[in-house]
Design a protein around this motif. Structure first.
Motif, PDB file in Angstrom:
ATOM      1  N   TYR A  38      -1.670  -1.704   1.691  1.00 16.67           N
ATOM      2  CA  TYR A  38      -1.273  -2.442   0.978  1.00 16.67           C
ATOM      3  C   TYR A  38       0.770  -2.274   0.971  1.00 16.67           C
ATOM      4  CZ  TYR A  38      -0.069  -4.945  -3.336  1.00 16.67           C
ATOM      5  OH  TYR A  38       1.428  -5.849  -3.568  1.00 16.67           O
ATOM      6  N   PHE A  39       0.902  -1.962   1.317  1.00 16.89           N
ATOM      7  CA  PHE A  39       2.231  -1.713   1.463  1.00 16.89           C
ATOM      8  C   PHE A  39       2.790  -2.479   3.198  1.00 16.89           C
ATOM      9  CE2 PHE A  39       6.911   0.277   1.313  1.00 16.89           C
ATOM     10  CZ  PHE A  39       7.680   0.247   0.139  1.00 16.89           C
ATOM     11  N   PRO A  40       2.847  -2.616   3.915  1.00 17.17           N
ATOM     12  CA  PRO A  40       2.873  -3.782   4.506  1.00 17.17           C
ATOM     13  C   PRO A  40       2.712  -4.825   4.130  1.00 17.17           C
ATOM     14  CG  PRO A  40       2.166  -1.393   5.214  1.00 17.17           C
ATOM     15  CD  PRO A  40       2.079  -1.556   3.801  1.00 17.17           C
ATOM     16  N   LYS A  41       1.796  -4.779   3.424  1.00 15.61           N
ATOM     17  CA  LYS A  41       1.543  -6.120   3.157  1.00 15.61           C
ATOM     18  C   LYS A  41       2.764  -6.642   2.252  1.00 15.61           C
ATOM     19  CE  LYS A  41      -2.259  -7.741   1.833  1.00 15.61           C
ATOM     20  NZ  LYS A  41      -3.410  -7.501   0.888  1.00 15.61           N
TER      21      LYS A  41
ATOM     22  N   ALA B 196      -6.524  -6.066  -2.723  1.00 15.58           N
ATOM     23  CA  ALA B 196      -5.282  -6.054  -4.209  1.00 15.58           C
ATOM     24  C   ALA B 196      -4.149  -7.297  -3.798  1.00 15.58           C
ATOM     25  CB  ALA B 196      -4.677  -4.908  -4.323  1.00 15.58           C
ATOM     26  N   GLY B 197      -3.716  -7.720  -4.878  1.00 15.99           N
ATOM     27  CA  GLY B 197      -2.853  -9.248  -4.734  1.00 15.99           C
ATOM     28  C   GLY B 197      -1.232  -8.802  -5.608  1.00 15.99           C
ATOM     29  N   ASN B 198      -1.473  -7.687  -5.906  1.00 12.51           N
ATOM     30  CA  ASN B 198      -0.497  -6.846  -6.743  1.00 12.51           C
ATOM     31  C   ASN B 198      -0.671  -5.302  -7.500  1.00 12.51           C
ATOM     32  OD1 ASN B 198      -2.020  -7.417  -9.481  1.00 12.51           O
ATOM     33  ND2 ASN B 198      -1.850  -8.920  -8.819  1.00 12.51           N
ATOM     34  N   PHE B 199       0.300  -4.496  -7.809  1.00 15.99           N
ATOM     35  CA  PHE B 199       0.356  -2.761  -7.682  1.00 15.99           C
ATOM     36  C   PHE B 199      -1.260  -2.561  -8.767  1.00 15.99           C
ATOM     37  CE2 PHE B 199       3.971  -3.286  -5.625  1.00 15.99           C
ATOM     38  CZ  PHE B 199       3.979  -2.282  -4.536  1.00 15.99           C
ATOM     39  N   GLU B 200      -1.134  -3.535 -10.358  1.00 13.26           N
ATOM     40  CA  GLU B 200      -1.797  -3.761 -10.922  1.00 13.26           C
ATOM     41  C   GLU B 200      -3.999  -3.624 -10.067  1.00 13.26           C
ATOM     42  OE1 GLU B 200      -4.031  -5.429 -14.979  1.00 13.26           O
ATOM     43  OE2 GLU B 200      -1.408  -6.448 -14.078  1.00 13.26           O
ATOM     44  N   GLN B 201      -3.560  -4.585  -9.425  1.00 15.48           N
ATOM     45  CA  GLN B 201      -5.136  -5.150  -8.620  1.00 15.48           C
ATOM     46  C   GLN B 201      -4.927  -3.226  -7.882  1.00 15.48           C
ATOM     47  OE1 GLN B 201      -5.721  -8.333  -6.847  1.00 15.48           O
ATOM     48  NE2 GLN B 201      -5.624  -9.470  -8.502  1.00 15.48           N
ATOM     49  N   LEU B 202      -3.681  -3.174  -7.155  1.00 13.49           N
ATOM     50  CA  LEU B 202      -3.856  -1.848  -6.826  1.00 13.49           C
ATOM     51  C   LEU B 202      -4.499  -0.664  -7.664  1.00 13.49           C
ATOM     52  CD1 LEU B 202      -3.333  -1.023  -3.622  1.00 13.49           C
ATOM     53  CD2 LEU B 202      -1.354  -0.463  -4.398  1.00 13.49           C
TER      54      LEU B 202
ATOM     55  N   LYS C  55     -14.959 -10.312  10.151  1.00 11.05           N
ATOM     56  CA  LYS C  55     -15.869 -11.613  10.791  1.00 11.05           C
ATOM     57  C   LYS C  55     -15.505 -13.102   9.889  1.00 11.05           C
ATOM     58  CE  LYS C  55     -20.641 -12.795  12.479  1.00 11.05           C
ATOM     59  NZ  LYS C  55     -21.996 -12.299  12.389  1.00 11.05           N
ATOM     60  N   THR C  56     -15.160 -12.692   8.622  1.00 12.30           N
ATOM     61  CA  THR C  56     -15.296 -14.211   8.265  1.00 12.30           C
ATOM     62  C   THR C  56     -13.474 -15.042   8.297  1.00 12.30           C
ATOM     63  OG1 THR C  56     -14.495 -12.642   5.690  1.00 12.30           O
ATOM     64  CG2 THR C  56     -17.089 -13.151   6.369  1.00 12.30           C
ATOM     65  N   GLY C  57     -13.074 -14.447   9.504  1.00  9.87           N
ATOM     66  CA  GLY C  57     -11.762 -14.667   9.199  1.00  9.87           C
ATOM     67  C   GLY C  57     -10.349 -14.128   8.450  1.00  9.87           C
ATOM     68  N   TYR C  58     -10.198 -13.229   8.026  1.00  7.94           N
ATOM     69  CA  TYR C  58      -9.757 -12.860   7.002  1.00  7.94           C
ATOM     70  C   TYR C  58      -8.767 -11.812   8.117  1.00  7.94           C
ATOM     71  CZ  TYR C  58      -7.356 -10.594   2.548  1.00  7.94           C
ATOM     72  OH  TYR C  58      -6.864 -10.076   1.431  1.00  7.94           O
ATOM     73  N   ARG C  59      -7.469 -11.825   7.247  1.00  7.79           N
ATOM     74  CA  ARG C  59      -6.112 -11.218   8.047  1.00  7.79           C
ATOM     75  C   ARG C  59      -5.418 -10.295   6.961  1.00  7.79           C
ATOM     76  NH1 ARG C  59      -9.591 -11.382  11.284  1.00  7.79           N
ATOM     77  NH2 ARG C  59      -9.069 -13.026  13.603  1.00  7.79           N
ATOM     78  N   LEU C  60      -4.489  -9.383   7.434  1.00 12.61           N
ATOM     79  CA  LEU C  60      -4.080  -8.531   6.495  1.00 12.61           C
ATOM     80  C   LEU C  60      -2.917  -9.118   6.188  1.00 12.61           C
ATOM     81  CD1 LEU C  60      -4.671  -5.279   8.914  1.00 12.61           C
ATOM     82  CD2 LEU C  60      -5.889  -6.094   6.482  1.00 12.61           C
ATOM     83  N   ARG C  61      -2.972 -10.851   5.825  1.00  7.78           N
ATOM     84  CA  ARG C  61      -1.742 -10.976   4.918  1.00  7.78           C
ATOM     85  C   ARG C  61      -1.903 -10.918   3.335  1.00  7.78           C
ATOM     86  NH1 ARG C  61      -3.233 -14.343   9.734  1.00  7.78           N
ATOM     87  NH2 ARG C  61      -1.422 -13.773  11.829  1.00  7.78           N
ATOM     88  N   ASN C  62      -0.641 -11.419   2.725  1.00 12.24           N
ATOM     89  CA  ASN C  62      -0.706 -11.826   1.872  1.00 12.24           C
ATOM     90  C   ASN C  62      -1.459 -13.640   1.717  1.00 12.24           C
ATOM     91  OD1 ASN C  62      -0.353  -9.354  -0.109  1.00 12.24           O
ATOM     92  ND2 ASN C  62       1.845  -9.840   0.528  1.00 12.24           N
TER      93      ASN C  62
END
Length: 253
Positions: A81-84, A161-167, A246-253
């Motif tokens: 998450y932190f690199p994101k 996770a989209g923020n630290f709360e979700q993390l 497989k669904t095309g998700y990538r490690l990006r925000n």
């Protein structure tokens, strides 16, 4: 397979641990020592033996498992998450590195850190109680499988996770109650029949029970079932991660 990329990601994550030794190592050791002091003094004086094992020794596998789950999930989720969050993940994504190699680097480091903390806690426990390991091979197997599985689980949390709360939602609000109610500090045989049945719905029970069996040869559920359960969790995590990519998700925000 780009082993140099895996080694670089792994080394970077392990270096981050060395820079935060107070938080990564000292804090879990102090917390575990307090568990032994408080539970050993308050409860251990009233419960001498649990299924033939001293109470302090009985809770040791549960304390290790509690720490292992928390550390692996936290390290696995924060590591990706932190690199994101900072945007440095794009440097990894722009390099000739496959998703499999990224997962191996981050998850391998998270599992290693979790196991190191678990081993430190095991050594710390020996200062308070006498620990025996009747089935060392099975102990190592449960230890490694649990670390890898929940590091993968944490990695997926970090992707989602989209923020630290979700993390921190699952590591802080879900895992500790499940671990405390999963027989970490008691045998479910002490509970009434209804609550024993409810406890069997808690997946952490199988992890703690199998791990405790490897130490003392006593278990709340069949060790074979415990091993099958952790293997099932690992396969579910691998399948879910495969579906995500497989669904095309990538490690990006």
């Amino acid at each position: 397979m780009n082993f140099e990329a895996i080694k670089s990601i792994y080394a970077f994550e392990m270096a981050r641990t060395r820079r935060t030794l107070l938080q990564s190592v000292v804090s879990p050791v102090i917390s575990t020592s307090l568990y032994f002091i408080v539970f050993g003094a308050a409860i251990g004086s009233r419960i001498q033996l649990v299924e033939g094992v001293s109470y302090g020794a009985f809770i040791t596998p549960g304390l290790i498992m509690l720490t292992l789950l928390s550390q692996c999930i936290s390290n696995g989720s924060f590591g990706i998450y932190f690199p994101k969050f900072t945007g440095t993940i794009y440097e990894v994504l722009s390099a000739p590195v496959a998703m499999t190699e990224i997962v191996l680097g981050y998850v391998g480091a998270a599992a290693t850190k979790g196991m190191l903390i678990g081993l430190i806690i095991l050594l710390t426990a020996n200062f308070f109680v006498h620990i025996t390991i009747e089935h060392p091979f099975m102990m190592i197997l449960f230890f490694v499988l649990t670390a890898v599985t929940f590091s993968l689980f944490g990695f997926m949390i970090g992707i989602w996770a989209g923020n630290f709360e979700q993390l921190n939602l699952i590591p802080m609000l879900v895992v500790p109650p499940l671990t405390f109610l999963g027989g970490s500090f008691y045998s479910i045989n002490m509970l009434p029949p209804f609550w024993q049945a409810v406890s069997h719905l808690n997946p952490v029970l199988y992890l703690v029970s199998g791990f405790r069996w490897s130490f003392f040869g006593i278990a709340d559920v069949n060790p074979v079932l415990s091993l099958a359960m952790i293997t099932f969790f690992l396969l579910i995590c691998l399948a879910t991660l495969g579906w995500i990519f497989k669904t095309g998700y990538r490690l990006r925000n």
